[in-house]
Motif scaffolding. Structure first.
Motif, mmCIF file in Angstrom:
data_model
loop_
_atom_site.group_PDB
_atom_site.id
_atom_site.type_symbol
_atom_site.label_atom_id
_atom_site.label_comp_id
_atom_site.label_asym_id
_atom_site.label_seq_id
_atom_site.Cartn_x
_atom_site.Cartn_y
_atom_site.Cartn_z
ATOM 1 N N ILE A 90 -21.088 13.723 -29.658
ATOM 2 C CA ILE A 90 -20.150 13.128 -30.005
ATOM 3 C C ILE A 90 -18.601 13.192 -31.103
ATOM 4 O O ILE A 90 -17.799 13.134 -30.559
ATOM 5 C CB ILE A 90 -20.824 12.359 -31.858
ATOM 6 N N ASP A 91 -18.139 14.621 -31.814
ATOM 7 C CA ASP A 91 -17.387 15.474 -31.667
ATOM 8 C C ASP A 91 -16.365 15.545 -30.822
ATOM 9 O O ASP A 91 -15.548 15.412 -31.171
ATOM 10 C CB ASP A 91 -18.025 16.839 -32.749
ATOM 11 N N GLU A 92 -16.428 15.763 -29.549
ATOM 12 C CA GLU A 92 -15.688 16.053 -28.345
ATOM 13 C C GLU A 92 -14.889 14.966 -28.366
ATOM 14 O O GLU A 92 -14.039 14.801 -27.338
ATOM 15 C CB GLU A 92 -15.956 16.947 -27.269
ATOM 16 N N MET A 93 -16.559 13.658 -27.680
ATOM 17 C CA MET A 93 -15.645 12.525 -27.668
ATOM 18 C C MET A 93 -14.583 12.023 -29.384
ATOM 19 O O MET A 93 -13.484 11.173 -28.061
ATOM 20 C CB MET A 93 -16.610 10.981 -27.501
ATOM 21 N N ARG A 94 -14.743 12.321 -29.883
ATOM 22 C CA ARG A 94 -13.307 11.589 -31.046
ATOM 23 C C ARG A 94 -12.111 12.296 -30.710
ATOM 24 O O ARG A 94 -11.172 12.184 -30.484
ATOM 25 C CB ARG A 94 -14.178 11.655 -32.680
ATOM 26 N N ARG A 189 -11.579 16.095 -6.734
ATOM 27 C CA ARG A 189 -10.459 16.005 -7.924
ATOM 28 C C ARG A 189 -11.346 16.074 -9.513
ATOM 29 O O ARG A 189 -10.791 16.835 -10.427
ATOM 30 C CB ARG A 189 -10.043 14.380 -7.556
ATOM 31 N N GLY A 190 -12.373 16.336 -9.324
ATOM 32 C CA GLY A 190 -13.205 16.552 -10.656
ATOM 33 C C GLY A 190 -13.843 14.912 -11.410
ATOM 34 O O GLY A 190 -14.458 15.281 -12.175
ATOM 35 N N TYR A 191 -12.981 13.851 -11.106
ATOM 36 C CA TYR A 191 -13.202 12.730 -12.136
ATOM 37 C C TYR A 191 -13.398 11.585 -11.180
ATOM 38 O O TYR A 191 -12.437 12.195 -10.016
ATOM 39 C CB TYR A 191 -11.999 12.951 -13.159
ATOM 40 N N ALA A 192 -13.067 10.414 -11.538
ATOM 41 C CA ALA A 192 -13.010 8.774 -10.496
ATOM 42 C C ALA A 192 -12.114 8.152 -11.652
ATOM 43 O O ALA A 192 -11.981 8.556 -12.656
ATOM 44 C CB ALA A 192 -14.443 8.860 -10.637
ATOM 45 N N ILE A 193 -11.084 7.105 -10.971
ATOM 46 C CA ILE A 193 -10.722 6.189 -11.951
ATOM 47 C C ILE A 193 -10.931 4.928 -10.805
ATOM 48 O O ILE A 193 -11.255 4.664 -9.609
ATOM 49 C CB ILE A 193 -9.985 6.960 -10.896
ATOM 50 N N ASP A 194 -11.262 4.002 -12.325
ATOM 51 C CA ASP A 194 -11.499 2.567 -11.968
ATOM 52 C C ASP A 194 -9.493 1.588 -12.529
ATOM 53 O O ASP A 194 -9.452 2.121 -12.782
ATOM 54 C CB ASP A 194 -12.901 2.541 -12.777
ATOM 55 N N MET A 195 -9.185 1.466 -10.961
ATOM 56 C CA MET A 195 -8.132 0.731 -11.070
ATOM 57 C C MET A 195 -8.216 -0.913 -11.205
ATOM 58 O O MET A 195 -8.014 -1.237 -10.148
ATOM 59 C CB MET A 195 -7.825 0.742 -9.775
ATOM 60 N N ALA A 196 -8.829 -1.269 -12.372
ATOM 61 C CA ALA A 196 -9.604 -2.483 -12.882
ATOM 62 C C ALA A 196 -10.574 -3.165 -11.343
ATOM 63 O O ALA A 196 -10.032 -4.693 -11.124
ATOM 64 C CB ALA A 196 -8.435 -3.467 -12.758
ATOM 65 N N GLU A 197 -11.571 -2.410 -11.296
ATOM 66 C CA GLU A 197 -12.434 -2.514 -10.202
ATOM 67 C C GLU A 197 -13.212 -4.035 -10.589
ATOM 68 O O GLU A 197 -14.180 -4.724 -9.982
ATOM 69 C CB GLU A 197 -12.840 -1.175 -9.226
ATOM 70 N N GLU A 198 -13.310 -3.897 -11.867
ATOM 71 C CA GLU A 198 -14.350 -4.791 -12.376
ATOM 72 C C GLU A 198 -13.344 -5.962 -12.857
ATOM 73 O O GLU A 198 -13.672 -7.156 -13.229
ATOM 74 C CB GLU A 198 -15.392 -4.585 -12.761
ATOM 75 N N ASP A 236 -3.310 13.954 -16.345
ATOM 76 C CA ASP A 236 -3.142 14.502 -18.037
ATOM 77 C C ASP A 236 -5.045 14.094 -18.202
ATOM 78 O O ASP A 236 -5.436 14.777 -18.884
ATOM 79 C CB ASP A 236 -2.111 13.824 -18.534
ATOM 80 N N ILE A 237 -4.710 12.432 -18.340
ATOM 81 C CA ILE A 237 -6.087 12.255 -18.827
ATOM 82 C C ILE A 237 -7.401 12.761 -18.341
ATOM 83 O O ILE A 237 -8.644 13.379 -18.364
ATOM 84 C CB ILE A 237 -5.696 10.786 -18.419
ATOM 85 N N GLY A 238 -7.326 12.974 -17.254
ATOM 86 C CA GLY A 238 -8.410 13.643 -16.010
ATOM 87 C C GLY A 238 -8.987 15.200 -16.136
ATOM 88 O O GLY A 238 -9.780 15.562 -16.316
ATOM 89 N N ALA A 239 -7.906 15.739 -16.466
ATOM 90 C CA ALA A 239 -8.103 17.476 -16.847
ATOM 91 C C ALA A 239 -8.271 17.128 -17.816
ATOM 92 O O ALA A 239 -9.236 18.706 -18.372
ATOM 93 C CB ALA A 239 -6.030 17.524 -16.331
ATOM 94 N N LYS A 240 -7.811 16.476 -19.185
ATOM 95 C CA LYS A 240 -8.523 16.632 -20.207
ATOM 96 C C LYS A 240 -9.497 16.126 -20.529
ATOM 97 O O LYS A 240 -10.779 16.905 -21.189
ATOM 98 C CB LYS A 240 -7.631 15.648 -21.770
ATOM 99 N N LEU A 241 -10.436 15.092 -19.781
ATOM 100 C CA LEU A 241 -11.875 14.606 -19.638
ATOM 101 C C LEU A 241 -12.528 15.709 -19.142
ATOM 102 O O LEU A 241 -13.286 16.426 -19.831
ATOM 103 C CB LEU A 241 -11.595 13.340 -18.619
ATOM 104 N N LEU A 242 -11.559 16.504 -17.957
ATOM 105 C CA LEU A 242 -12.846 17.377 -17.299
ATOM 106 C C LEU A 242 -13.124 18.013 -18.113
ATOM 107 O O LEU A 242 -14.133 18.966 -18.406
ATOM 108 C CB LEU A 242 -11.933 17.916 -15.838
ATOM 109 N N SER A 243 -11.673 19.356 -18.961
ATOM 110 C CA SER A 243 -12.036 20.499 -20.434
ATOM 111 C C SER A 243 -13.056 19.372 -21.210
ATOM 112 O O SER A 243 -14.580 20.247 -21.532
ATOM 113 C CB SER A 243 -10.968 20.084 -20.818
ATOM 114 N N THR A 244 -13.528 18.424 -22.106
ATOM 115 C CA THR A 244 -13.759 18.162 -22.874
ATOM 116 C C THR A 244 -15.601 17.702 -21.862
ATOM 117 O O THR A 244 -16.524 18.100 -22.966
ATOM 118 C CB THR A 244 -13.777 16.699 -23.082
ATOM 119 N N ALA A 245 -15.581 17.399 -20.905
ATOM 120 C CA ALA A 245 -17.093 17.281 -20.026
ATOM 121 C C ALA A 245 -17.585 18.813 -19.944
ATOM 122 O O ALA A 245 -19.197 18.677 -20.541
ATOM 123 C CB ALA A 245 -16.497 16.471 -18.621
ATOM 124 N N GLU A 246 -16.635 19.233 -19.287
ATOM 125 C CA GLU A 246 -17.399 21.198 -20.107
ATOM 126 C C GLU A 246 -17.672 21.532 -21.398
ATOM 127 O O GLU A 246 -18.782 22.485 -21.026
ATOM 128 C CB GLU A 246 -16.046 22.473 -18.931
#
Length: 257
Positions: A90-94, A189-198, A236-246
């Motif tokens: 939760i702390d990393e998510m915030r 790439r390390g992360y997935a992207i959803d381009m309004a697929e649903e 940019d968001i993908g890079a920050k997301l990967l850092s958080t997940a790690e």
């Protein structure tokens, strides 16, 4: 005496095994369970096989260690209203929410759908919020596609064979072939992207949280409107997301290869 009349030895042993495994996230071998419980090899074998068949524990074929599965995590989260995973995330998510100005979600796999455990709501004035416990499709969003990409290949194929890849719009992936191609891109790439697929107007970027076995134990992703999470922000968001997940994964013993 009244209690002993209704005593079920094997149930008590099964509960003891589950308790021991909850205290040893790296897992325990059959010999370690036998030594700790001081019962026969046959008893441990029968109990662990039953727990495996019911989906509460699994065994790492390399280390031969038994460990708790996501099914146990779901039960724990349901009973407590929270979970060890949420506490460690939760702390990393915030922090990520504030960095990328988007809502951040945490989920685990249950059956053939994802289940949302926690959220950190943020982003533009148009915010995304869902009820905890909400289930979502795996084939039509960033978190599910990331999970499929990083599961062991045999598990991913088995899971895909059970999915009903409903078409929501022209961008939805509806075939295994197309999904496999997307999974290969996600791995690189390390992360997935959803381009309004649903959901129209909704963009997501997702990846996985791993444990000490490099196994994906959860999904984490950023969600926002297509006006907020624009294509030029994906990298940019993908890079920050990967850092958080790690960071979160390291709390579960994950080490970069």
């Amino acid at each position: 005496m009244a209690e002993s009349k209704f005593h079920v030895p094997n149930l008590e042993r099964a509960l003891s095994i589950l308790q021991m495994l909850s205290e040893k996230p790296q897992g325990l071998t059959q010999k370690e369970l036998i030594d700790a419980l001081a019962i026969s090899k046959n008893s441990v074998y029968r109990i662990t096989m039953t727990l495996m068949e019911e989906g509460y524990i699994a065994r790492d074929e390399t280390s031969r260690c038994y460990y708790l599965t996501r099914k146990m995590m779901i039960l724990g989260a349901s009973a407590m209203g929270d979970s060890h995973l949420v506490e460690k995330s939760i702390d990393e998510m915030r922090e990520l929410r504030d960095q990328v100005n988007a809502s951040i979600y945490l989920a685990v796999l249950e059956g053939t759908t994802g289940v949302i455990l926690e959220q950190a709501i943020g982003g533009s004035p148009f915010k995304f919020s869902v009820d905890l416990g909400t289930r979502f499709n795996l084939h039509s969003g960033a978190p599910g596609k990331a999970l499929l990409a990083f599961l062991p290949p045999e598990e991913a194929e088995e899971l895909m064979s059970k999915l009903n890849m409903v078409k929501f719009n022209s961008r939805t992936i509806t075939t295994k072939k197309a999904m496999r191609e997307q999974m290969e891109i996600i791995r690189k790439r390390g992360y997935a992207i959803d381009m309004a697929e649903e959901f129209e107007g909704c963009h997501c970027i997702g990846t996985v949280i791993r444990d000490h076995r490099n196994y994906p134990i959860a999904m984490i992703w950023a969600t926002g409107s297509s006006f907020n999470i624009t294509a030029d922000r994906f990298e940019d968001i993908g890079a920050k997301l990967l850092s958080t997940a790690e960071k979160i994964s390291r709390k579960f013993g994950f080490l970069l290869p």
